[in-house]
Design an enzyme around this catalytic site. Structure first.
Site, PDB file in Angstrom:
ATOM      1  N   GLY A 183       0.840  -1.211   0.000  1.00 25.47           N
ATOM      2  CA  GLY A 183       0.000   0.000   0.000  1.00 25.47           C
ATOM      3  C   GLY A 183       0.867   1.249   0.000  1.00 25.47           C
ATOM      4  O   GLY A 183       1.836   1.323   0.748  1.00 25.47           O
ATOM      5  N   ARG A 199       0.959  -4.987  -5.207  1.00 26.07           N
ATOM      6  CA  ARG A 199       1.081  -6.156  -4.326  1.00 26.07           C
ATOM      7  C   ARG A 199       1.222  -7.337  -5.286  1.00 26.07           C
ATOM      8  O   ARG A 199       0.242  -7.774  -5.871  1.00 26.07           O
ATOM      9  CB  ARG A 199      -0.152  -6.294  -3.437  1.00 26.07           C
ATOM     10  CG  ARG A 199      -0.261  -5.178  -2.418  1.00 26.07           C
ATOM     11  CD  ARG A 199      -1.290  -5.487  -1.343  1.00 26.07           C
ATOM     12  NE  ARG A 199      -1.173  -4.554  -0.236  1.00 26.07           N
ATOM     13  CZ  ARG A 199      -2.032  -3.571   0.020  1.00 26.07           C
ATOM     14  NH1 ARG A 199      -3.079  -3.396  -0.724  1.00 26.07           N
ATOM     15  NH2 ARG A 199      -1.845  -2.775   1.053  1.00 26.07           N
ATOM     16  N   ASP A 204       5.031  -4.811   6.054  1.00 26.97           N
ATOM     17  CA  ASP A 204       5.476  -6.157   6.451  1.00 26.97           C
ATOM     18  C   ASP A 204       5.550  -7.134   5.268  1.00 26.97           C
ATOM     19  O   ASP A 204       6.489  -7.932   5.192  1.00 26.97           O
ATOM     20  CB  ASP A 204       4.624  -6.706   7.602  1.00 26.97           C
ATOM     21  CG  ASP A 204       3.136  -6.686   7.317  1.00 26.97           C
ATOM     22  OD1 ASP A 204       2.730  -6.186   6.250  1.00 26.97           O
ATOM     23  OD2 ASP A 204       2.378  -7.186   8.166  1.00 26.97           O
ATOM     24  N   THR A 222       4.191   2.548   5.513  1.00 26.55           N
ATOM     25  CA  THR A 222       2.799   2.101   5.668  1.00 26.55           C
ATOM     26  C   THR A 222       2.090   3.071   6.604  1.00 26.55           C
ATOM     27  O   THR A 222       2.700   3.547   7.569  1.00 26.55           O
ATOM     28  CB  THR A 222       2.691   0.672   6.254  1.00 26.55           C
ATOM     29  OG1 THR A 222       1.327   0.441   6.677  1.00 26.55           O
ATOM     30  CG2 THR A 222       3.590   0.436   7.450  1.00 26.55           C
ATOM     31  N   ASP A 260      -0.112   2.188   8.602  1.00 21.33           N
ATOM     32  CA  ASP A 260      -0.631   1.429   9.751  1.00 21.33           C
ATOM     33  C   ASP A 260       0.228   1.517  11.017  1.00 21.33           C
ATOM     34  O   ASP A 260      -0.251   1.210  12.102  1.00 21.33           O
ATOM     35  CB  ASP A 260      -0.779  -0.062   9.378  1.00 21.33           C
ATOM     36  CG  ASP A 260      -1.728  -0.268   8.222  1.00 21.33           C
ATOM     37  OD1 ASP A 260      -2.587   0.605   7.989  1.00 21.33           O
ATOM     38  OD2 ASP A 260      -1.616  -1.310   7.546  1.00 21.33           O
ATOM     39  N   ASP A 313       2.450  -0.487  11.981  1.00 16.24           N
ATOM     40  CA  ASP A 313       2.406  -1.807  12.619  1.00 16.24           C
ATOM     41  C   ASP A 313       3.719  -2.580  12.486  1.00 16.24           C
ATOM     42  O   ASP A 313       3.714  -3.794  12.298  1.00 16.24           O
ATOM     43  CB  ASP A 313       1.247  -2.624  12.018  1.00 16.24           C
ATOM     44  CG  ASP A 313       1.384  -2.798  10.515  1.00 16.24           C
ATOM     45  OD1 ASP A 313       2.236  -2.111   9.904  1.00 16.24           O
ATOM     46  OD2 ASP A 313       0.650  -3.620   9.946  1.00 16.24           O
ATOM     47  N   ARG A 325      -5.571  -1.979   9.128  1.00 22.71           N
ATOM     48  CA  ARG A 325      -5.537  -3.439   8.949  1.00 22.71           C
ATOM     49  C   ARG A 325      -5.743  -4.137  10.297  1.00 22.71           C
ATOM     50  O   ARG A 325      -6.794  -3.947  10.883  1.00 22.71           O
ATOM     51  CB  ARG A 325      -4.223  -3.862   8.295  1.00 22.71           C
ATOM     52  CG  ARG A 325      -4.325  -5.198   7.582  1.00 22.71           C
ATOM     53  CD  ARG A 325      -3.010  -5.594   6.980  1.00 22.71           C
ATOM     54  NE  ARG A 325      -2.661  -4.798   5.821  1.00 22.71           N
ATOM     55  CZ  ARG A 325      -3.041  -5.053   4.578  1.00 22.71           C
ATOM     56  NH1 ARG A 325      -3.789  -6.098   4.333  1.00 22.71           N
ATOM     57  NH2 ARG A 325      -2.682  -4.281   3.578  1.00 22.71           N
TER      58      ARG A 325
HETATM   59  O1  F6P Z   1      -1.707  -1.367   4.879  1.00 19.11           O
HETATM   60  C1  F6P Z   1      -2.251  -0.139   4.504  1.00 19.11           C
HETATM   61  C2  F6P Z   1      -3.731  -0.254   4.289  1.00 19.11           C
HETATM   62  O2  F6P Z   1      -4.233   1.017   3.918  1.00 19.11           O
HETATM   63  C3  F6P Z   1      -4.521  -0.815   5.471  1.00 19.11           C
HETATM   64  O3  F6P Z   1      -4.754   0.140   6.472  1.00 19.11           O
HETATM   65  C4  F6P Z   1      -5.759  -1.300   4.791  1.00 19.11           C
HETATM   66  O4  F6P Z   1      -6.344  -2.361   5.503  1.00 19.11           O
HETATM   67  C5  F6P Z   1      -5.247  -1.791   3.461  1.00 19.11           C
HETATM   68  O5  F6P Z   1      -3.991  -1.147   3.237  1.00 19.11           O
HETATM   69  C6  F6P Z   1      -6.146  -1.495   2.277  1.00 19.11           C
HETATM   70  O6  F6P Z   1      -5.576  -2.081   1.165  1.00 19.11           O
HETATM   71  P1  F6P Z   1      -6.068  -1.778  -0.325  1.00 19.11           P
HETATM   72  O7  F6P Z   1      -5.599  -0.411  -0.702  1.00 19.11           O
HETATM   73  O8  F6P Z   1      -5.428  -2.844  -1.137  1.00 19.11           O
HETATM   74  O9  F6P Z   1      -7.557  -1.856  -0.300  1.00 19.11           O
END
Ligand code: F6P
Length: 324
Positions: free
Chosen positions: A11, A72, A103, A127, A129, A131, A173
């Site tokens: 992300g 990804r 991660d 990120t 998050d 995390d 997340r």
């Molecule tokens: O890891 C970053 C994040 O924005 C999380 O907070 C969220 O759950 C996820 O990515 C959303 O992913 P995507 O953009 O693939 O929907």
């Protein structure tokens, strides 16, 4: 070392561009060639490599997203995909890579380095998050909590005007860092996060107390990963249990938290980490994530950085109880 690569993966997060800029400018300062790899691991597999010059990163610091784009990559999960990625690295003469991501990015790099030990990866934590072990702040987190804070401030205005209870869902997340900081910064009545058990009856009790104390609106910040479910589910449950003091509304903040102009601290920390990553590669380091702990640069092995049992500071949880 003569040539390095840099990519963003997973992300996107605000501040990634400032980090890319720092990597490129630091590499050039030390007379290294530097190559941008588009779309993370997928771009490595598809050979999307672009030479980077000083001007390639001019005027990008203030931009959200990532000029190198991101992905990804499913292909990188396969042995064949990683073999292609390795061949492209070797063909281009890249000896070290700065991987900016979360991660998943570092897990991918660890697997890759086990299969191809001559490749060196150093990571920068990118990120929203927050995390990851080994850093107080990931790149993107500060901007994301500021964005969430502004959005919740706006929601509070209208909630107050109508005597409403809002359940506001934020990203993160499996982690509650965004919810906790954004919730405390907006004076939320309650904050529901995966790191602490959500008890719907106590939540209702708290909301009723607020009503009796003449609160004209309520905000409950819900982390998307809360074990009780997202904001819609929690709101439904609160209604189902008969709470009717306020009209209930739900707002999902979603991807607005991922974009936007990075804050000053974001740009500053991303620049520090990008620079440290290049210097780490030059010092012969590999398989470590750059972090900032108490203002100092740290190096955390990828497998430790990605452990998923981060604890939140219990004092912050107490703070919510006392201040709301
Ligand atoms: O890891 C970053 C994040 O924005 C999380 O907070 C969220 O759950 C996820 O990515 C959303 O992913 P995507 O953009 O693939 O929907």
């Amino acid at each position: 070392m003569k040539k390095i690569g840099v990519f963003t993966s997973g992300g996107d997060s605000p501040g990634m561009n400032a980090c890319i800029r720092a990597v490129v400018r630091t590499a050039l300062y030390y007379n290294l060639e530097v190559v941008g790899i588009r779309r993370g691991y997928q771009g490595l597999i598809d050979d999307e490599l672009v030479p980077m010059h000083s001007h390639s990163v001019s005027n990008i610091m203030q931009l959200g997203g990532t000029i190198l784009r991101t992905a990804r990559s499913e292909d990188f999960m396969t042995v064949e995909g990683r073999r292609k990625a390795y061949e492209n690295l070797k063909k281009s003469g890249i000896e070290g890579v700065v991987a900016i991501g979360g991660d998943g990015t570092f897990r991918g790099a660890s697997v890759f380095m086990e299969e191809y030990p001559d490749v060196r990866f150093v990571g920068c934590p990118g990120t929203i998050d927050n995390d990851l072990y080994g850093t107080d702040f990931t790149i993107g987190y500060d901007t994301a909590i500021n964005t969430a804070m502004s959005a919740i401030d706006n929601i509070k205005d209208t909630a107050n005007a109508h005597d409403r209870l809002f359940f506001v869902e934020v990203m993160g997340r499996d982690a509650g860092f965004i919810a906790l900081r954004a919730g405390i910064s907006t004076g939320a009545e309650a904050i529901l996060i995966p790191e602490s058990k959500t008890d719907i009856d106590s939540l209702i009790e708290k909301l009723k107390n607020g009503y009796e104390n003449k609160k004209t609106s309520c905000i409950v910040v819900v982390a998307e990963g809360d074990e009780a479910g997202g904001a819609f589910k929690v709101a439904e449950e609160v209604k189902r249990r008969g709470f009717s003091n306020y009209e209930i509304k739900v707002s999902i903040l979603g991807h607005i938290q991922r974009g936007g102009r990075p804050t000053a601290m974001e740009r500053f920390r991303a620049s520090q980490m990008g620079m440290a990553a290049v210097e780490a590669l030059m010092d012969g380091k590999k398989g470590v994530m750059i972090g900032i702990v108490h203002k100092d640069i740290t190096y955390t092995p990828f497998d430790q950085a990605t452990k998923h049992n981060l604890e939140l500071n219990p004092k912050l949880l107490k703070m919510v109880e006392i201040l709301s």
